[in-house]
Scaffold this motif. Structure first.
Motif, PDB file in Angstrom:
ATOM      1  N   GLU A 203      38.336  68.172  22.504  1.00 35.35           N
ATOM      2  CA  GLU A 203      38.665  69.039  23.644  1.00 35.35           C
ATOM      3  C   GLU A 203      39.137  68.259  24.858  1.00 35.35           C
ATOM      4  O   GLU A 203      38.918  68.660  26.009  1.00 35.35           O
ATOM      5  N   GLU A 204      39.818  67.134  24.625  1.00 35.60           N
ATOM      6  CA  GLU A 204      40.484  66.408  25.707  1.00 35.60           C
ATOM      7  C   GLU A 204      41.915  66.929  25.816  1.00 35.60           C
ATOM      8  O   GLU A 204      42.632  67.026  24.812  1.00 35.60           O
ATOM      9  N   SER A 205      42.346  67.242  27.020  1.00 38.52           N
ATOM     10  CA  SER A 205      43.643  67.879  27.223  1.00 38.52           C
ATOM     11  C   SER A 205      44.808  66.941  26.865  1.00 38.52           C
ATOM     12  O   SER A 205      44.816  65.769  27.232  1.00 38.52           O
ATOM     13  N   ILE A 206      45.785  67.494  26.137  1.00 40.11           N
ATOM     14  CA  ILE A 206      47.024  66.779  25.832  1.00 40.11           C
ATOM     15  C   ILE A 206      48.170  67.321  26.681  1.00 40.11           C
ATOM     16  O   ILE A 206      49.038  66.588  27.134  1.00 40.11           O
ATOM     17  N   GLY A 207      48.157  68.630  26.894  1.00 37.45           N
ATOM     18  CA  GLY A 207      49.223  69.260  27.673  1.00 37.45           C
ATOM     19  C   GLY A 207      49.220  70.750  27.400  1.00 37.45           C
ATOM     20  O   GLY A 207      48.239  71.317  26.900  1.00 37.45           O
ATOM     21  N   ALA A 208      50.327  71.412  27.698  1.00 37.77           N
ATOM     22  CA  ALA A 208      50.420  72.859  27.492  1.00 37.77           C
ATOM     23  C   ALA A 208      51.867  73.243  27.226  1.00 37.77           C
ATOM     24  O   ALA A 208      52.809  72.575  27.671  1.00 37.77           O
ATOM     25  N   LEU A 209      52.030  74.338  26.498  1.00 32.21           N
ATOM     26  CA  LEU A 209      53.342  74.915  26.238  1.00 32.21           C
ATOM     27  C   LEU A 209      53.391  76.289  26.882  1.00 32.21           C
ATOM     28  O   LEU A 209      52.421  77.059  26.800  1.00 32.21           O
ATOM     29  N   THR A 210      54.509  76.610  27.519  1.00 34.77           N
ATOM     30  CA  THR A 210      54.654  77.900  28.171  1.00 34.77           C
ATOM     31  C   THR A 210      55.753  78.700  27.478  1.00 34.77           C
ATOM     32  O   THR A 210      56.246  78.312  26.414  1.00 34.77           O
ATOM     33  N   ALA A 211      56.145  79.836  28.088  1.00 33.69           N
ATOM     34  CA  ALA A 211      57.057  80.786  27.460  1.00 33.69           C
ATOM     35  C   ALA A 211      58.353  80.130  26.994  1.00 33.69           C
ATOM     36  O   ALA A 211      58.962  79.333  27.714  1.00 33.69           O
ATOM     37  N   ARG A 212      58.727  80.448  25.735  1.00 34.89           N
ATOM     38  CA  ARG A 212      59.969  80.006  25.105  1.00 34.89           C
ATOM     39  C   ARG A 212      60.055  78.486  25.014  1.00 34.89           C
ATOM     40  O   ARG A 212      61.115  77.894  25.174  1.00 34.89           O
ATOM     41  N   GLU A 213      58.914  77.882  24.726  1.00 38.86           N
ATOM     42  CA  GLU A 213      58.859  76.448  24.446  1.00 38.86           C
ATOM     43  C   GLU A 213      58.230  76.216  23.084  1.00 38.86           C
ATOM     44  O   GLU A 213      57.444  77.021  22.597  1.00 38.86           O
ATOM     45  N   LYS A 214      58.583  75.098  22.466  1.00 30.23           N
ATOM     46  CA  LYS A 214      58.010  74.718  21.175  1.00 30.23           C
ATOM     47  C   LYS A 214      57.851  73.205  21.153  1.00 30.23           C
ATOM     48  O   LYS A 214      58.475  72.474  21.941  1.00 30.23           O
ATOM     49  N   ALA A 215      57.033  72.732  20.226  1.00 33.14           N
ATOM     50  CA  ALA A 215      56.802  71.291  20.119  1.00 33.14           C
ATOM     51  C   ALA A 215      56.321  70.967  18.714  1.00 33.14           C
ATOM     52  O   ALA A 215      55.687  71.788  18.044  1.00 33.14           O
ATOM     53  N   SER A 216      56.641  69.743  18.261  1.00 32.48           N
ATOM     54  CA  SER A 216      56.145  69.217  16.991  1.00 32.48           C
ATOM     55  C   SER A 216      55.115  68.139  17.304  1.00 32.48           C
ATOM     56  O   SER A 216      55.430  67.163  17.983  1.00 32.48           O
ATOM     57  N   LEU A 217      53.896  68.326  16.799  1.00 34.30           N
ATOM     58  CA  LEU A 217      52.812  67.385  17.068  1.00 34.30           C
ATOM     59  C   LEU A 217      52.439  66.665  15.783  1.00 34.30           C
ATOM     60  O   LEU A 217      52.055  67.291  14.797  1.00 34.30           O
ATOM     61  N   ILE A 218      52.567  65.338  15.796  1.00 37.13           N
ATOM     62  CA  ILE A 218      52.302  64.523  14.622  1.00 37.13           C
ATOM     63  C   ILE A 218      50.808  64.224  14.549  1.00 37.13           C
ATOM     64  O   ILE A 218      50.191  63.882  15.560  1.00 37.13           O
ATOM     65  N   PRO A 219      50.205  64.361  13.346  1.00 37.89           N
ATOM     66  CA  PRO A 219      48.763  64.081  13.221  1.00 37.89           C
ATOM     67  C   PRO A 219      48.423  62.669  13.694  1.00 37.89           C
ATOM     68  O   PRO A 219      49.126  61.709  13.396  1.00 37.89           O
ATOM     69  N   GLY A 220      47.348  62.561  14.478  1.00 37.92           N
ATOM     70  CA  GLY A 220      46.908  61.260  14.973  1.00 37.92           C
ATOM     71  C   GLY A 220      47.551  60.828  16.260  1.00 37.92           C
ATOM     72  O   GLY A 220      47.102  59.863  16.886  1.00 37.92           O
ATOM     73  N   GLU A 221      48.617  61.506  16.697  1.00 32.14           N
ATOM     74  CA  GLU A 221      49.279  61.150  17.947  1.00 32.14           C
ATOM     75  C   GLU A 221      49.006  62.219  19.002  1.00 32.14           C
ATOM     76  O   GLU A 221      48.675  63.359  18.686  1.00 32.14           O
ATOM     77  N   THR A 222      49.168  61.855  20.255  1.00 33.02           N
ATOM     78  CA  THR A 222      48.860  62.772  21.351  1.00 33.02           C
ATOM     79  C   THR A 222      50.065  63.015  22.260  1.00 33.02           C
ATOM     80  O   THR A 222      49.904  63.438  23.396  1.00 33.02           O
ATOM     81  N   ASP A 223      51.266  62.731  21.751  1.00 36.10           N
ATOM     82  CA  ASP A 223      52.466  63.007  22.535  1.00 36.10           C
ATOM     83  C   ASP A 223      52.816  64.490  22.439  1.00 36.10           C
ATOM     84  O   ASP A 223      52.775  65.085  21.358  1.00 36.10           O
ATOM     85  N   LEU A 224      53.182  65.096  23.552  1.00 40.07           N
ATOM     86  CA  LEU A 224      53.591  66.500  23.585  1.00 40.07           C
ATOM     87  C   LEU A 224      54.924  66.597  24.315  1.00 40.07           C
ATOM     88  O   LEU A 224      54.981  66.482  25.535  1.00 40.07           O
ATOM     89  N   THR A 225      55.986  66.774  23.558  1.00 33.31           N
ATOM     90  CA  THR A 225      57.332  66.895  24.124  1.00 33.31           C
ATOM     91  C   THR A 225      57.856  68.284  23.809  1.00 33.31           C
ATOM     92  O   THR A 225      58.103  68.615  22.645  1.00 33.31           O
ATOM     93  N   ALA A 226      58.007  69.132  24.817  1.00 33.24           N
ATOM     94  CA  ALA A 226      58.438  70.511  24.626  1.00 33.24           C
ATOM     95  C   ALA A 226      59.956  70.588  24.524  1.00 33.24           C
ATOM     96  O   ALA A 226      60.681  69.858  25.197  1.00 33.24           O
ATOM     97  N   THR A 227      60.430  71.486  23.654  1.00 36.73           N
ATOM     98  CA  THR A 227      61.852  71.776  23.535  1.00 36.73           C
ATOM     99  C   THR A 227      62.050  73.285  23.690  1.00 36.73           C
ATOM    100  O   THR A 227      61.110  74.066  23.560  1.00 36.73           O
ATOM    101  N   ALA A 228      63.292  73.693  23.936  1.00 41.17           N
ATOM    102  CA  ALA A 228      63.588  75.102  24.189  1.00 41.17           C
ATOM    103  C   ALA A 228      63.734  75.874  22.881  1.00 41.17           C
ATOM    104  O   ALA A 228      64.000  75.307  21.820  1.00 41.17           O
ATOM    105  N   PHE A 229      63.568  77.185  22.966  1.00 38.09           N
ATOM    106  CA  PHE A 229      63.732  78.088  21.821  1.00 38.09           C
ATOM    107  C   PHE A 229      65.192  78.116  21.365  1.00 38.09           C
ATOM    108  O   PHE A 229      66.114  77.899  22.150  1.00 38.09           O
TER     109      PHE A 229
END
Length: 399
Positions: free
Chosen positions: A188-214
């Motif tokens: 429960e340590e924060s990585i980030g957040a995604l908001t409306a019309r955003e998506k992201a691919s999260l790789i197991p074991g990594e904590t990078d959060l890069t949002a892309t558009a719909f």
């Protein structure tokens, strides 16, 4: 001769017996559990606060509960600890009383970790073991919690419509149509957040959060496959079954893909249902029905094959359209390209930072060398000055 007749009779009797055994065995082993439960439930018990009900099923859906495998029907309740398995070309929709709806899609395995919905402090936790599901959530209060665990990360909802796709060993893709989804580690340590019309691919074991558009494809997927909120507390809901011929047809209800070949579900009695059925090589079938006014609760739609010219024309048109596999491959290629671009950008930034640091070190080294040289000259001049003062003092003493 008698021996031959007797042997022949025994042989024929053995064949008949083997045929009977084979028939009984095949009927027991190979019959689909869904066929055994083909009839619709006669009664429906409304959901109470804190309960979750299955509102629609298409294809084969199983619940693993207390080491037993259950074949559920619409109206059956889901419990904490249940593992829900949705097989190929199947869909299961669940309504958490007063809180949210979820569409569990084809080839998905989900565990219900905690279930307390429709109360002051709703707490719903599911674990996506593999596959994908689309959630549609009403606004949650600060004291309420709805979260999904997938591959070591927690996705906490704050009133939204979103999808989670997860395959073991691959990236978990989170798409948010509306609202907000917080992303956390399993601790429960924060990585980030995604908001409306955003998506992201999260790789197991990594904590990078890069949002892309719909994309348009993402928007269309939500428009056609998001769950429909059914008031499961309403005792007037109607059971209906929509079955089609041939097998493998797509069934759309009010523009949404609800399943394949056969759908059994709960429907509001006065809601008009526009049903569209389609399959390649067959003419589309459509009808409109009001569940509360239907004389027969089992609706059968049979499609007519297309003529040769129509079939050739459709196949030609379909051949020019990308297949599902091609769409998925292109989607994966784009996502990987975005990830590589993001990685390249971060690598370039890191290299630039390293170059700046090296230049700073070189500058400091040069400055240090200059200071050392000036210090050496200063010491030399001081020594000369002292020698000069000594000489002057010697001369003054001689005088």
């Amino acid at each position: 001769m008698k021996q031959f007749v007797k042997s022949t009779a025994f042989f024929l009797a053995g064949l008949v017996l083997a045929g009977v055994i084979l028939y009984l065995y095949s009927s027991t082993v190979f019959n689909s559990p869904a066929e055994e439960n083909a009839s619709l439930p006669e009664t429906f018990l409304p959901a109470r606060p804190g309960e979750a009900l299955i509102t629609a099923i298409s294809g084969e859906v199983f619940i693993i509960r207390d080491d037993q495998i259950i074949t559920p029907l619409p109206g059956d309740k889901v419990r904490e600890g249940d593992i829900i398995k949705v097989v190929d070309d199947s869909i299961c929709q669940i309504r958490f009383a007063g809180t949210a709806s979820v569409n569990i899609r084809s080839n998905t395995l989900v565990r219900i970790q905690k279930l307390l919905s429709g109360t002051k402090d709703a707490d719903i936790r599911t674990e996506l073991l593999t596959g994908s599901m689309i959630y549609k959530v009403e606004e949650l209060q600060d004291s309420e919690n709805l979260q999904i665990l997938a591959q070591g990360k927690i996705y906490r909802v704050e009133g939204t419509e979103f999808m989670v796709q997860s395959l073991p060993g691959m990236a978990t893709v989170v798409s948010v149509l509306d609202g907000k989804v917080a992303v956390l580690t399993q601790n429960e340590e924060s990585i980030g957040a995604l908001t409306a019309r955003e998506k992201a691919s999260l790789i197991p074991g990594e904590t990078d959060l890069t949002a892309t558009a719909f994309t348009e494809e993402d928007t269309g997927l939500f428009a056609s496959q998001s769950p429909v909120a059914i008031p499961v507390q309403d005792e007037n809901l109607v059971f209906m079954e929509i079955t089609t011929v041939p097998a493998g047809t797509q069934i759309y209800i009010n523009g949404r893909l609800n399943g394949y070949s056969r759908i059994r579900g709960l429907f509001m009695p006065e809601q008009e249902l526009s049903i569209l059925v389609r399959k390649r090589g067959y003419q589309d079938g459509s009808t409109t029905v009001i569940p509360g006014e239907a004389e027969n609760r089992i609706l059968r739609i049979e499609l007519k094959p297309l003529g040769l010219e129509d079939t050739v024309g459709e196949e030609t048109r379909k051949a020019s359209e990308p297949t599902v596999l091609q769409i998925l491959e292109e989607k994966h290629r784009k996502e990987m390209a975005e990830m590589r671009t993001s990685f390249t950008q971060r690598l370039s930034a890191a290299e630039k930072q390293a170059e700046d640091l090296q230049r700073s070190e070189n500058f400091l080294a040069t400055e240090n060398m200059t200071l050392e040289e000036e210090l050496a000259r200063s010491r030399e001049e001081t020594s000369k000055l002292r020698e000069l003062i000594r000489q002057i003092q010697d001369l003054a003493g001689e005088e």
